[in-house]
Design an enzyme around this catalytic site. Structure first.
Site, short mmCIF file in Angstrom:
data_model
loop_
_atom_site.label_atom_id
_atom_site.label_comp_id
_atom_site.label_asym_id
_atom_site.label_seq_id
_atom_site.Cartn_x
_atom_site.Cartn_y
_atom_site.Cartn_z
N HIS A 249 0.94 -1.36 -0.56
CA HIS A 249 0.00 0.09 0.04
C HIS A 249 0.43 1.02 -0.02
O HIS A 249 1.79 1.34 0.59
CB HIS A 249 -1.47 -0.04 0.74
CG HIS A 249 -1.83 1.11 0.91
ND1 HIS A 249 -2.97 1.45 0.35
CD2 HIS A 249 -1.35 2.43 1.45
CE1 HIS A 249 -3.75 2.42 0.96
NE2 HIS A 249 -2.34 3.32 1.54
N ASP B 250 -15.55 2.27 7.80
CA ASP B 250 -14.52 2.92 6.69
C ASP B 250 -14.85 4.24 5.90
O ASP B 250 -14.94 5.84 6.50
CB ASP B 250 -13.66 2.39 6.16
CG ASP B 250 -12.27 3.78 6.04
OD1 ASP B 250 -11.25 4.03 6.96
OD2 ASP B 250 -11.75 3.29 4.73
N ARG C 78 -15.21 12.20 8.71
CA ARG C 78 -14.22 13.17 9.57
C ARG C 78 -13.24 13.93 8.28
O ARG C 78 -12.95 15.11 8.59
CB ARG C 78 -13.38 12.31 8.90
CG ARG C 78 -13.12 10.78 10.58
CD ARG C 78 -11.65 9.49 9.99
NE ARG C 78 -10.24 10.56 9.56
CZ ARG C 78 -10.48 10.03 9.17
NH1 ARG C 78 -10.04 8.10 8.52
NH2 ARG C 78 -8.64 9.84 8.96
N SER D 145 -7.45 3.45 8.98
CA SER D 145 -8.92 3.63 8.27
C SER D 145 -7.84 2.81 6.61
O SER D 145 -8.23 2.01 5.79
CB SER D 145 -8.60 4.58 7.11
OG SER D 145 -9.31 4.67 6.69
N LYS E 220 -9.03 -1.50 5.23
CA LYS E 220 -9.11 -1.51 3.82
C LYS E 220 -8.35 -3.20 3.82
O LYS E 220 -8.69 -3.94 2.85
CB LYS E 220 -8.92 -0.82 3.05
CG LYS E 220 -9.95 0.37 3.26
CD LYS E 220 -10.40 1.31 1.73
CE LYS E 220 -8.86 2.49 2.44
NZ LYS E 220 -9.24 3.82 3.73
#
Length: 432
Positions: free
Chosen positions: A83, A162, A169, A184, A188
């Site tokens: 990621h 999320d 947010r 968050s 995922k």
């Protein structure tokens, strides 16, 4: 019986929440029984009072378990996911996926679309004619077992908690809270079924985290969460003070990915893929050391196996594999316009965010979810920080379908700084 007001008060006072209290909040907010006003105050309490590693682990798992979870157990081997926290010209997935898979590590990649400067990984792949990113979970698993690689869009109802919390947010000034960002991202990744996770946390002007200190805090938080919930997690902090590579724009980035898999890519993009790829091979127990992992990756570039596998991935998902030999088959913009330097000297700064905006103005990205991307357009930088430049020489070339690109030209000239003193190029890898 738990009450949300008590959970809010406990966090407001800086006390540590239990697993049950955090699950109560996540489940209640997802199903609508906890209203926005209580969730908003709770998020602000987290913003100011922070969270322990245990709390972050509970929050991450509760969000991951709030919807569908992808079961990748039918795929042989250790599934390693990568990621990146995003940036400008970040083409790494297109290179890393075939590179790592060619070394025998299964890459079962779920990617997103971009909202911002350029498209996400899916948009970039769709610049290849016929490539489709929607395949069933069964086909996805079968393809990874067969080819060691598949890249698809997120399907099903992953992490609804999320999605709902992120939207809240966004409008309550609680986006830039490290526990909330880390939970968050990691929720995922966990819902997507990875066994191990390698994180590329960007730092600098073009990154979400502008300072090295903030980037390190985020990396530490995500690695701690991953390891807390039983996933082998490691991170690299890499530079995003200028765009990665030279190309910004969908088809242009695919072309640059192909060049990198041929061994002719930009130095920084190649190096980052070797560093991240080495981490992925180590996490999958496919290498003894970083040196061994790096050597394996360099071998599959040299012998053409990584590029060949990219072609096989394209073919398996309906695209034309000939683009790996003939990148000119990718969408081409009508016009190429040079952006001349206004003065002679050395490039001292390239504001990655503003370069990204210049690409978006050409049509390479989305300002809103409804915008349609022009896959052919974008920017190819001709200079990077530390390079010498003469007045009138091209700083960048715009690939555009508009004859008038004055806005993008002005943005680039205003945000690529030139000084008289020679500047050292920034180091790419800040810490591991």
């Amino acid at each position: 019986m738990l009450r949300m007001v008590d959970v809010i008060q406990k966090k407001r006072d800086g006390r540590e929440l239990t697993k049950e209290e955090i699950e109560f909040f996540v489940n209640g907010y997802t199903d609508g029984s906890i209203p926005d006003y209580q969730a908003s105050v709770f998020l602000m309490a987290i913003y100011f009072q922070k969270m322990t590693t245990e709390e972050q682990g509970y929050l991450t798992m509760a969000m991951a378990e709030s919807g569908d979870q992808i079961d990748l157990s039918a795929i042989e081997g250790i599934k390693v996911d990568k990621h990146s926290t995003g940036g400008v010209g970040d083409t790494t997935t297109l290179i890393l996926a075939p590179l790592v898979a060619a070394c025998g590590v299964p890459v079962a990649k779920m990617s997103g679309r971009g909202l911002g400067h350029t498209g996400g990984t899916l948009d970039k792949l769709e610049a290849i004619e016929g490539f489709h990113v929607e395949i069933s979970t069964e086909q996805f698993i079968e393809q990874v077992n067969d080819l060691k690689i598949a890249v698809i869009g997120q399907s099903g109802n992953l992490t609804p908690a999320d999605k709902k919390l992120y939207a809240l947010r966004d409008v309550t000034a609680t986006v830039d809270s490290i526990p909330l960002i880390a939970s968050s991202i990691m929720s995922k990744k966990l819902a997507a079924g990875a066994d191990a996770i390698v994180l590329d946390v960007k730092t600098g002007a073009g990154a979400f985290m502008k300072t090295l200190e903030d980037s390190k805090q985020l990396a530490d938080a995500m690695v701690a969460i991953g390891n807390e919930v039983g996933r082998n997690t490691s991170a690299v902090i890499s530079d995003m003070s200028q765009p990665l590579g030279f190309a910004i724009g969908n088809a242009l980035e695919v072309k640059e990915a192909i060049e990198t898999l041929q061994g002719n890519g930009p130095d920084d993009l190649t190096e980052l893929c070797l560093v991240l790829g080495s981490k992925m091979l180590l996490a999958a127990n496919k290498a003894e050391s970083e040196e061994d992992a790096r050597s394996q990756l360099q071998t599959v570039i040299k012998n053409g196996e990584a590029l060949q596998l990219f072609g096989e991935l394209i073919k398996a998902q309906g695209g034309n594999p000939e683009v790996t030999k003939h990148p000119e088959l990718l969408p081409q913009a009508q016009y190429q316009i040079e952006v001349p330097a206004k003065t002679t000297g050395y490039v001292s700064a390239i504001d990655a965010d503003e370069v990204g905006v210049a690409a978006m103005l050409l049509g390479a990205g989305r300002a809103t979810k409804e915008d349609v991307i022009d896959l052919a357009v974008g920017i190819v930088l001709q200079k990077k920080i530390g390079d010498s430049v003469k007045e009138g020489e091209a700083l960048a070339i715009l690939h555009t379908n508009k004859q008038d690109a004055e806005d993008s030209i002005k943005l680039l000239q205003d945000h690529i700084s030139i000084t008289q003193e020679k500047i050292q190029a920034p180091s790419l890898i800040h810490t591991r």
